[in-house]
Design an enzyme around this catalytic site. Sequence first.
Site, mmCIF file in Angstrom:
data_model
loop_
_atom_site.group_PDB
_atom_site.id
_atom_site.type_symbol
_atom_site.label_atom_id
_atom_site.label_comp_id
_atom_site.label_asym_id
_atom_site.label_seq_id
_atom_site.Cartn_x
_atom_site.Cartn_y
_atom_site.Cartn_z
ATOM 1 N N GLY A 1 0.777 -1.241 0.000
ATOM 2 C CA GLY A 1 0.000 0.000 0.000
ATOM 3 C C GLY A 1 0.804 1.285 0.000
ATOM 4 O O GLY A 1 0.343 2.300 0.520
ATOM 5 N N ASN B 1 1.353 3.146 -2.582
ATOM 6 C CA ASN B 1 0.579 4.104 -3.387
ATOM 7 C C ASN B 1 -0.619 4.633 -2.598
ATOM 8 O O ASN B 1 -0.952 5.817 -2.681
ATOM 9 C CB ASN B 1 0.126 3.469 -4.699
ATOM 10 C CG ASN B 1 1.225 3.493 -5.753
ATOM 11 O OD1 ASN B 1 1.531 4.543 -6.307
ATOM 12 N ND2 ASN B 1 1.840 2.338 -6.009
ATOM 13 N N MET C 1 -4.149 -6.811 -6.843
ATOM 14 C CA MET C 1 -3.533 -7.784 -7.747
ATOM 15 C C MET C 1 -4.540 -8.741 -8.397
ATOM 16 O O MET C 1 -4.327 -9.946 -8.450
ATOM 17 C CB MET C 1 -2.447 -8.575 -6.992
ATOM 18 C CG MET C 1 -1.370 -7.679 -6.415
ATOM 19 S SD MET C 1 -0.819 -6.401 -7.562
ATOM 20 C CE MET C 1 0.841 -6.928 -7.830
ATOM 21 N N ASN D 1 -6.040 2.862 -12.347
ATOM 22 C CA ASN D 1 -5.022 1.900 -11.924
ATOM 23 C C ASN D 1 -3.644 2.484 -12.192
ATOM 24 O O ASN D 1 -3.479 3.321 -13.079
ATOM 25 C CB ASN D 1 -5.197 0.609 -12.735
ATOM 26 C CG ASN D 1 -4.198 -0.473 -12.337
ATOM 27 O OD1 ASN D 1 -3.943 -0.685 -11.147
ATOM 28 N ND2 ASN D 1 -3.615 -1.139 -13.318
ATOM 29 N N HIS E 1 0.174 1.178 -13.225
ATOM 30 C CA HIS E 1 0.892 -0.003 -13.717
ATOM 31 C C HIS E 1 2.384 0.336 -13.846
ATOM 32 O O HIS E 1 2.731 1.388 -14.383
ATOM 33 C CB HIS E 1 0.324 -0.430 -15.078
ATOM 34 C CG HIS E 1 0.994 -1.660 -15.597
ATOM 35 N ND1 HIS E 1 0.745 -2.912 -15.067
ATOM 36 C CD2 HIS E 1 1.928 -1.841 -16.555
ATOM 37 C CE1 HIS E 1 1.499 -3.797 -15.688
ATOM 38 N NE2 HIS E 1 2.228 -3.179 -16.595
#
Length: 213
Positions: free
Chosen positions: A12, A14, A90, A107, A109
């Site tokens: 976590g 982010n 995920m 999202n 990536h």
Amino acid sequence: MLTIGVLASGRGSNFQSIIDNIESKFINAEIALLITDKADAYAIERAKKHNINFLITSPKDFQDKDSYYSHIADELEARGVGLVILAGFMRVVGKTLVQRYPNRIMNIHPALLPSFPGLHGHRDAIEYGVKISGCTVHFVDEGVDTGPIIIQAAVPAYDDDTEESLSDRILEHEHRIFPLAIKLFTEGKIKVKGRKVLIDSGREESALINPPL
Ligand code: GRF
């Protein structure tokens, strides 16, 4: 004020950078809920520390993928969530959630999409031998990392990089562009036209190249 729901499966970082950017008032929004599919996700500790509600819910407890993601959508809607953030979640999000939040799920990536989608972006980029990699914030559609691209940041990839060293270099920029994308969203500066995302405040904010060439 925009209400955010976060989905995360792991450490976590982010999620933390979004919390920090809300607390510093860079982003004008509130986080109503963290949803995690893993009871031991470190993201839960972060939620507790910042008094954010959290919910642990696993697909194993549901009949199928559609009902799992309908349940998640119900929980988000019940709290008035207007933007869903996948911060290291995920799993490939099911269509029952995507259809209820069209162009309202973001999202991050760890590669320059459309190159190296999927679970192993860093490893795939290293094995391919790219000289530049980076990260991408994109809206989520029903595919795997295929939705419209909002912001990308580029970083060098070196011959002696490992998954870890490349991941560390990229992560620094994830923590910059994800909050920036959310801020632009809250300010109504993001428009989606088909595959393309147009950012009102100018083209400089959507393509970040590091170090400057
Ligand atoms: C990051 O590498 C992100 O790009 C990917 O999953 C990882 C999550 O890391 N989607 P964290 O849990 O936010 O630290």
